[in-house]
Design an enzyme around this catalytic site. Structure first.
Site, PDB file in Angstrom:
ATOM      1  N   HIS A 101       1.025  -1.227  -0.266  1.00 53.79           N
ATOM      2  CA  HIS A 101      -0.020   0.580   0.106  1.00 53.79           C
ATOM      3  C   HIS A 101       0.931   1.251  -0.611  1.00 53.79           C
ATOM      4  O   HIS A 101       1.971   0.998  -0.011  1.00 53.79           O
ATOM      5  CB  HIS A 101      -1.258   0.196   1.220  1.00 53.79           C
ATOM      6  CG  HIS A 101      -1.972  -0.542   1.493  1.00 53.79           C
ATOM      7  ND1 HIS A 101      -3.227  -0.940   1.523  1.00 53.79           N
ATOM      8  CD2 HIS A 101      -1.664  -2.281   0.967  1.00 53.79           C
ATOM      9  CE1 HIS A 101      -3.714  -1.950   0.969  1.00 53.79           C
ATOM     10  NE2 HIS A 101      -3.014  -2.920   1.529  1.00 53.79           N
ATOM     11  N   GLU A 103       0.758   4.116   1.634  1.00 60.83           N
ATOM     12  CA  GLU A 103       1.234   4.576   2.825  1.00 60.83           C
ATOM     13  C   GLU A 103       2.175   4.062   3.809  1.00 60.83           C
ATOM     14  O   GLU A 103       3.140   4.197   3.970  1.00 60.83           O
ATOM     15  CB  GLU A 103      -0.059   4.335   3.903  1.00 60.83           C
ATOM     16  CG  GLU A 103      -0.921   6.107   3.673  1.00 60.83           C
ATOM     17  CD  GLU A 103      -2.191   5.206   2.689  1.00 60.83           C
ATOM     18  OE1 GLU A 103      -3.220   5.573   3.356  1.00 60.83           O
ATOM     19  OE2 GLU A 103      -1.839   4.269   1.130  1.00 60.83           O
ATOM     20  N   CYS A 128      -6.792   3.092   3.702  1.00 61.32           N
ATOM     21  CA  CYS A 128      -8.027   1.569   3.967  1.00 61.32           C
ATOM     22  C   CYS A 128      -7.291   1.344   5.650  1.00 61.32           C
ATOM     23  O   CYS A 128      -6.590   1.579   5.738  1.00 61.32           O
ATOM     24  CB  CYS A 128      -7.525   0.302   3.181  1.00 61.32           C
ATOM     25  SG  CYS A 128      -5.756   0.083   3.062  1.00 61.32           S
ATOM     26  N   CYS A 131      -3.985  -0.018   5.740  1.00 57.34           N
ATOM     27  CA  CYS A 131      -2.829   1.578   6.322  1.00 57.34           C
ATOM     28  C   CYS A 131      -3.229   1.859   7.686  1.00 57.34           C
ATOM     29  O   CYS A 131      -2.001   2.321   8.255  1.00 57.34           O
ATOM     30  CB  CYS A 131      -2.344   2.146   5.333  1.00 57.34           C
ATOM     31  SG  CYS A 131      -2.298   1.268   3.490  1.00 57.34           S
TER      32      CYS A 131
END
Length: 296
Positions: A101, A103, A128, A131
């Site tokens: 992801h 992040e 999400c 994260c």
């Protein structure tokens, strides 16, 4: 300027684009120092939040979304004032848990650079749950301020109330704090020695399977990464994914990999060899070297 930035640079205001172009050299991988950031602020007359939000298309250009086609860029600002870009990557044909992801990419970028804690995360889509949980593992994670386009900044506690994290499992040195769990290997191989050093710095408080990966490329470059576990287990970031993410940020083609080494503890509760081999096989024909290190 790298080709991947040609389209996003055109989305920026002209003063920002002109000031940013000299930074987007062939070596640019999403890292901007505090001094460079201040220079961009001075030239554009934007406040810091406005500037960082405008830089998100540059971060998203570091993405490799081979499954979703959805480009996500993230920027982590460290306590040092430096900023670290990251973006999502997906491995074609492989299970979705292999994905990185945006992040995670930005935070691991900061970690590998030696950043001690993250103050802000700027991202072009709401984080999400995966994260949010990953950020909660960090030093002062609940205090991180999250910035989204057209929304007021909010702390992680707003996005993750009643959080479960390392404190609940009695972990006193969360992710990004200095880690040193010494392991030993009888080797004079510089690449393996480098991987061992990162193994010792890895974050594995739940399985004690300290681990690192090093990828060497045809041009002599090395991408070394380390394991980052999570209190919720599934958001843990494997070292192979971290290394592949670093390669993408640097604009390095996976076809350039000539050597891949996984070093992990001989006393861990789990092994990363299966998942690491699977991820490597998605991008390269190189065979994984698996080396066990003994806790000192």
């Amino acid at each position: 300027m790298q080709d991947r930035f040609l389209e996003p640079i055109n989305t920026l205001t002209d003063p920002l684009a002109q000031a940013l172009i000299p930074l987007l050299t062939d070596d640019f991988s999403g890292y901007i120092t505090a001094q460079q950031l201040q220079q961009l602020i001075d030239v554009t007359q934007l406040n810091e939040e406005e500037l960082l939000l405008q830089l998100l298309p540059i971060a998203a250009a570091l993405s490799k979304p081979t499954i979703s086609g959805f480009y996500v860029g993230a920027i982590a600002k460290g306590a040092s004032g430096d900023i670290y870009m990251g973006a999502n990557i997906e491995l074609q044909g492989k299970a979705l848990f292999h994905s990185v992801h945006a992040e995670q990419s930005a935070i691991s970028h900061a970690w590998l650079k030696g950043e001690k804690y993250i103050t802000d995360i700027i991202v072009n889509a709401s984080p999400c749950g995966h994260c949010r949980q990953f950020m909660n593992e960090l030093v002062k994670g609940q205090d991180i301020t999250i910035h989204l386009p057209k929304q007021n900044p909010q702390s992680l506690t707003h996005y993750l109330p009643y959080a479960f994290g390392p404190n609940d499992l009695n972990i006193k040195r969360p992710l990004l704090s200095d880690q040193h769990t010494p392991h030993s290997l009888d080797t004079d191989d510089p690449a393996v020695q480098s991987a061992l050093a990162h193994t010792n710095k890895s974050y594995a408080p739940y399985t004690h399977n300290h681990a690192a990966v090093i990828l060497e490329t045809i041009d002599g470059k090395q991408y070394t990464s380390r394991y980052a576990e999570n209190a919720a287990f599934n958001p843990s970031m494997l070292p192979m994914q971290m290394a592949l993410s670093a390669m993408v940020r640097h604009g390095q083609d996976f076809a350039d990999i000539t050597r891949a080494v996984l070093v992990e503890s001989s006393k861990g509760k789990v092994s990363l060899i299966g998942a690491t081999t699977d991820a490597l096989n998605a991008v390269s024909q190189v065979e994984l070297e698996h080396i066990l290190a003994t806790p000192a």
